[in-house]
Scaffold this motif. Structure first.
Motif, mmCIF file in Angstrom:
data_model
loop_
_atom_site.group_PDB
_atom_site.id
_atom_site.type_symbol
_atom_site.label_atom_id
_atom_site.label_comp_id
_atom_site.label_asym_id
_atom_site.label_seq_id
_atom_site.Cartn_x
_atom_site.Cartn_y
_atom_site.Cartn_z
ATOM 1 N N ALA A 136 10.838 -15.440 -8.269
ATOM 2 C CA ALA A 136 10.529 -14.997 -6.838
ATOM 3 C C ALA A 136 10.410 -13.391 -6.640
ATOM 4 C CB ALA A 136 11.687 -15.621 -6.050
ATOM 5 N N LEU A 137 11.182 -12.419 -7.281
ATOM 6 C CA LEU A 137 11.259 -11.463 -7.086
ATOM 7 C C LEU A 137 9.951 -10.770 -7.677
ATOM 8 C CD1 LEU A 137 12.494 -8.596 -6.172
ATOM 9 C CD2 LEU A 137 13.535 -8.548 -8.267
ATOM 10 N N ALA A 138 9.621 -11.341 -8.875
ATOM 11 C CA ALA A 138 8.286 -10.894 -9.591
ATOM 12 C C ALA A 138 7.069 -11.308 -8.800
ATOM 13 C CB ALA A 138 8.339 -11.690 -11.125
ATOM 14 N N ALA A 139 6.954 -12.394 -8.104
ATOM 15 C CA ALA A 139 6.035 -12.952 -7.404
ATOM 16 C C ALA A 139 5.642 -11.763 -6.125
ATOM 17 C CB ALA A 139 6.310 -14.511 -6.660
ATOM 18 N N LYS A 140 6.632 -11.427 -5.628
ATOM 19 C CA LYS A 140 6.368 -10.494 -4.382
ATOM 20 C C LYS A 140 5.876 -9.104 -5.037
ATOM 21 C CE LYS A 140 9.671 -12.496 -1.132
ATOM 22 N NZ LYS A 140 11.037 -12.157 -0.275
ATOM 23 N N HIS A 141 6.576 -8.663 -6.381
ATOM 24 C CA HIS A 141 6.011 -7.449 -6.844
ATOM 25 C C HIS A 141 4.508 -7.672 -6.999
ATOM 26 C CE1 HIS A 141 4.744 -5.350 -10.369
ATOM 27 N NE2 HIS A 141 5.690 -4.403 -10.068
ATOM 28 N N ASN A 142 4.093 -8.687 -7.729
ATOM 29 C CA ASN A 142 2.619 -8.905 -7.960
ATOM 30 C C ASN A 142 1.816 -8.973 -6.756
ATOM 31 O OD1 ASN A 142 3.574 -9.412 -10.506
ATOM 32 N ND2 ASN A 142 2.732 -11.430 -10.741
ATOM 33 N N LEU A 143 2.395 -9.729 -5.556
ATOM 34 C CA LEU A 143 1.714 -9.690 -4.286
ATOM 35 C C LEU A 143 1.445 -8.251 -3.840
ATOM 36 C CD1 LEU A 143 0.634 -11.199 -1.913
ATOM 37 C CD2 LEU A 143 2.836 -11.398 -0.945
ATOM 38 N N SER A 144 2.462 -7.289 -3.899
ATOM 39 C CA SER A 144 2.342 -6.010 -3.475
ATOM 40 C C SER A 144 1.304 -5.190 -4.558
ATOM 41 C CB SER A 144 3.561 -5.328 -3.661
ATOM 42 O OG SER A 144 3.955 -4.854 -5.103
ATOM 43 N N LEU A 145 1.105 -5.552 -5.624
ATOM 44 C CA LEU A 145 0.235 -4.889 -6.433
ATOM 45 C C LEU A 145 -1.304 -5.444 -6.003
ATOM 46 C CD1 LEU A 145 -0.901 -3.624 -9.238
ATOM 47 C CD2 LEU A 145 -0.331 -6.009 -10.256
ATOM 48 N N TYR A 146 -1.424 -6.801 -5.733
ATOM 49 C CA TYR A 146 -2.651 -7.090 -5.262
ATOM 50 C C TYR A 146 -3.234 -6.762 -3.783
ATOM 51 C CZ TYR A 146 -1.340 -10.736 -8.753
ATOM 52 O OH TYR A 146 -1.155 -11.351 -9.746
ATOM 53 N N LEU A 147 -2.196 -6.437 -3.151
ATOM 54 C CA LEU A 147 -2.519 -5.927 -1.804
ATOM 55 C C LEU A 147 -3.134 -4.297 -2.013
ATOM 56 C CD1 LEU A 147 0.761 -7.231 0.055
ATOM 57 C CD2 LEU A 147 -1.857 -7.676 0.582
ATOM 58 N N HIS A 148 -2.374 -3.866 -2.794
ATOM 59 C CA HIS A 148 -2.693 -2.425 -3.086
ATOM 60 C C HIS A 148 -4.308 -2.302 -3.472
ATOM 61 C CE1 HIS A 148 -3.015 1.390 -5.441
ATOM 62 N NE2 HIS A 148 -2.293 1.755 -4.654
ATOM 63 N N LEU A 186 -10.064 -11.519 -12.844
ATOM 64 C CA LEU A 186 -11.263 -11.765 -12.425
ATOM 65 C C LEU A 186 -11.925 -10.821 -11.226
ATOM 66 C CD1 LEU A 186 -11.455 -15.493 -12.605
ATOM 67 C CD2 LEU A 186 -12.538 -14.043 -14.155
ATOM 68 N N GLY A 187 -10.876 -10.134 -11.020
ATOM 69 C CA GLY A 187 -11.424 -8.879 -9.649
ATOM 70 C C GLY A 187 -11.104 -9.569 -8.464
ATOM 71 N N ASP A 188 -10.830 -10.908 -8.319
ATOM 72 C CA ASP A 188 -10.828 -11.625 -6.856
ATOM 73 C C ASP A 188 -9.366 -11.216 -6.227
ATOM 74 O OD1 ASP A 188 -10.870 -13.269 -4.647
ATOM 75 O OD2 ASP A 188 -11.005 -15.095 -5.752
ATOM 76 N N PHE A 189 -9.115 -10.100 -5.866
ATOM 77 C CA PHE A 189 -7.773 -9.674 -5.094
ATOM 78 C C PHE A 189 -7.693 -10.576 -4.077
ATOM 79 C CE2 PHE A 189 -9.267 -5.919 -7.509
ATOM 80 C CZ PHE A 189 -8.824 -6.105 -8.784
ATOM 81 N N GLU A 190 -8.510 -10.886 -3.319
ATOM 82 C CA GLU A 190 -8.259 -11.619 -1.988
ATOM 83 C C GLU A 190 -7.805 -12.726 -2.289
ATOM 84 O OE1 GLU A 190 -10.815 -13.268 1.799
ATOM 85 O OE2 GLU A 190 -11.674 -11.679 0.419
ATOM 86 N N GLY A 191 -8.546 -13.501 -3.446
ATOM 87 C CA GLY A 191 -8.076 -14.874 -3.866
ATOM 88 C C GLY A 191 -6.547 -14.900 -4.531
ATOM 89 N N ALA A 192 -6.191 -13.780 -4.993
ATOM 90 C CA ALA A 192 -4.844 -13.584 -5.694
ATOM 91 C C ALA A 192 -3.908 -13.378 -4.742
ATOM 92 C CB ALA A 192 -5.044 -12.273 -6.759
ATOM 93 N N ILE A 193 -4.315 -12.940 -3.643
ATOM 94 C CA ILE A 193 -3.268 -12.563 -2.378
ATOM 95 C C ILE A 193 -2.843 -14.282 -1.747
ATOM 96 C CG2 ILE A 193 -3.020 -11.667 -0.207
ATOM 97 C CD1 ILE A 193 -4.767 -9.376 -1.239
ATOM 98 N N ARG A 194 -3.966 -14.869 -1.669
ATOM 99 C CA ARG A 194 -3.728 -16.012 -0.965
ATOM 100 C C ARG A 194 -2.882 -16.925 -1.768
ATOM 101 N NH1 ARG A 194 -9.533 -15.768 0.077
ATOM 102 N NH2 ARG A 194 -9.636 -17.324 -1.555
ATOM 103 N N SER A 195 -3.198 -17.193 -3.064
ATOM 104 C CA SER A 195 -2.464 -17.748 -4.146
ATOM 105 C C SER A 195 -1.269 -17.514 -4.403
ATOM 106 C CB SER A 195 -3.199 -18.079 -5.559
ATOM 107 O OG SER A 195 -2.860 -18.918 -6.213
ATOM 108 N N VAL A 236 1.474 -18.810 -8.095
ATOM 109 C CA VAL A 236 1.594 -17.610 -8.393
ATOM 110 C C VAL A 236 1.060 -17.123 -9.742
ATOM 111 C CG1 VAL A 236 3.395 -15.663 -8.885
ATOM 112 C CG2 VAL A 236 3.547 -17.323 -6.992
ATOM 113 N N ASP A 237 1.319 -17.914 -10.979
ATOM 114 C CA ASP A 237 0.656 -17.524 -12.066
ATOM 115 C C ASP A 237 -1.023 -17.750 -12.176
ATOM 116 O OD1 ASP A 237 2.967 -17.491 -13.612
ATOM 117 O OD2 ASP A 237 3.089 -19.550 -14.099
ATOM 118 N N LYS A 238 -1.356 -18.521 -11.396
ATOM 119 C CA LYS A 238 -3.037 -18.807 -11.308
ATOM 120 C C LYS A 238 -3.529 -17.298 -10.703
ATOM 121 C CE LYS A 238 -6.505 -21.149 -8.621
ATOM 122 N NZ LYS A 238 -6.803 -22.115 -7.646
ATOM 123 N N ALA A 239 -2.643 -16.900 -9.736
ATOM 124 C CA ALA A 239 -3.065 -15.734 -9.002
ATOM 125 C C ALA A 239 -3.531 -14.508 -9.818
ATOM 126 C CB ALA A 239 -2.056 -15.269 -7.931
#
Length: 321
Positions: free
Chosen positions: A292-304, A266-275, A257-260
């Protein structure tokens, strides 16, 4: 919106599990003295996984109580029980000692730790380091004060009681936590020096891979702040590899999650989503619900940012409560 992950909250009691072969040799009395101490220390942390393994390895049924093997086994079991009693007593004392220290202002706490052997307690150091991480979110300045206290205490742990290599592990852990606290308080130069000292101490420690992985993760966050994203990502990959090898699922997930966040930078949102998605699979939300909550928050950000608005909004609605 921005990523919510800014302060690692890795527990301070991580320790590599002995291999099943090492546990078998421990039970049979074929393990070297120094390795036996390490196994005993690990079992005394309360590791249910390794205790279950050893419980199945002890001889079952009638035994020849006159045999030398039985006598040796009894000595080792008695020694383990005595050590466990000592450790439990020291652990209980640590809680009371922390309460005593916290009744004083920070500068007085340091004086007490420096001048009174009562406070030179392994588990007290561990409790103080837990305070460092917990306060990182709430009060970075107070977290830094506790990190300084942890270093002062770790530097005074008696090697004759805990063994030099183990003390160096704890010292390295304390200096690493200090570096992380300095990073959060925007003291990057101080953080760099603390991390360098932590590495020196761990090089003189037991070689526990989990100590190495924790420091790698802290340094990776520091390097991200310095915008050295490529190097930071490489350190995360090393930490992930260690956690995977050692079976530390939750902390492997944390590092993913931190690596994402690096991939996002770096602008690699697809990679961030996968990670992030892969990391969430390994997280234990009961162990660390905030992360765990913060990780889901970040995932929503990358998806956006990737343009998947519907899924991003759906995830936000899921975590909003």
């Amino acid at each position: 919106m921005r990523e919510l992950l800014s302060f690692a909250s890795y527990p301070m009691t991580l320790m590599a599990h002995p291999t099943e072969t090492a546990l078998e040799h421990f039970v049979s009395g074929e393990l070297a003295t120094e390795e036996t101490r390490d196994v005993v220390r690990h079992l005394l942390t309360g590791c249910a996984q390794c205790r279950e393994v050893t419980s199945k390895l002890w001889p079952v049924g009638p035994a020849d109580r006159s045999s030398s093997a039985y006598a040796d086994l009894k000595l080792r079991v008695d020694d383990l029980r005595a050590r466990e009693a000592d450790v439990n007593e020291e652990r209980e004392q640590a809680r009371s000692l922390l309460e005593e220290l916290e009744a004083h202002p920070p500068n007085r706490r340091t004086l007490l730790v420096l001048n009174s052997k009562r406070y030179h307690n392994w588990f007290l150091a561990d409790l103080i380091l837990a305070r460092v991480l917990d306060l990182g979110f709430k009060d970075p300045g107070e977290s830094l004060a506790y990190a300084d206290l942890a270093v002062a205490l770790a530097d005074r742990l008696p090697a004759e009681r805990y063994r030099d290599a183990l003390v160096n592990d704890m010292r390295g852990r304390a200096w690493g936590a200090l570096g992380n606290a300095r990073r959060v308080n925007s003291d990057l130069k101080g953080a760099e020096g603390a991390f360098a000292r932590a590495q020196e101490l761990l090089d003189e420690g037991t070689g526990d891979p989990l100590e190495e992985a924790r420091l790698l993760s802290w340094r990776a966050m520091y390097l991200k702040v310095r915008r050295e994203i490529t190097t930071s990502t490489r350190l995360y990959d090393k930490a992930i590899s260690i956690y995977r090898r050692m079976g530390e699922e939750h902390h492997m997930g944390r590092s993913m999650v931190d690596k994402a966040a690096n991939l996002s930078a770096l602008g690699d949102f697809e990679g961030a989503i996968r990670s992030t998605e892969e990391g969430i699979k390994h997280l234990d939300p009961e162990f660390d619900p905030r992360f765990a909550l913060a990780a889901k928050h970040n995932l929503s950000l990358y998806l956006h940012r990737e343009g998947d608005i519907d899924r991003a909004m759906g995830l936000l609605q899921e975590i909003l409560p």
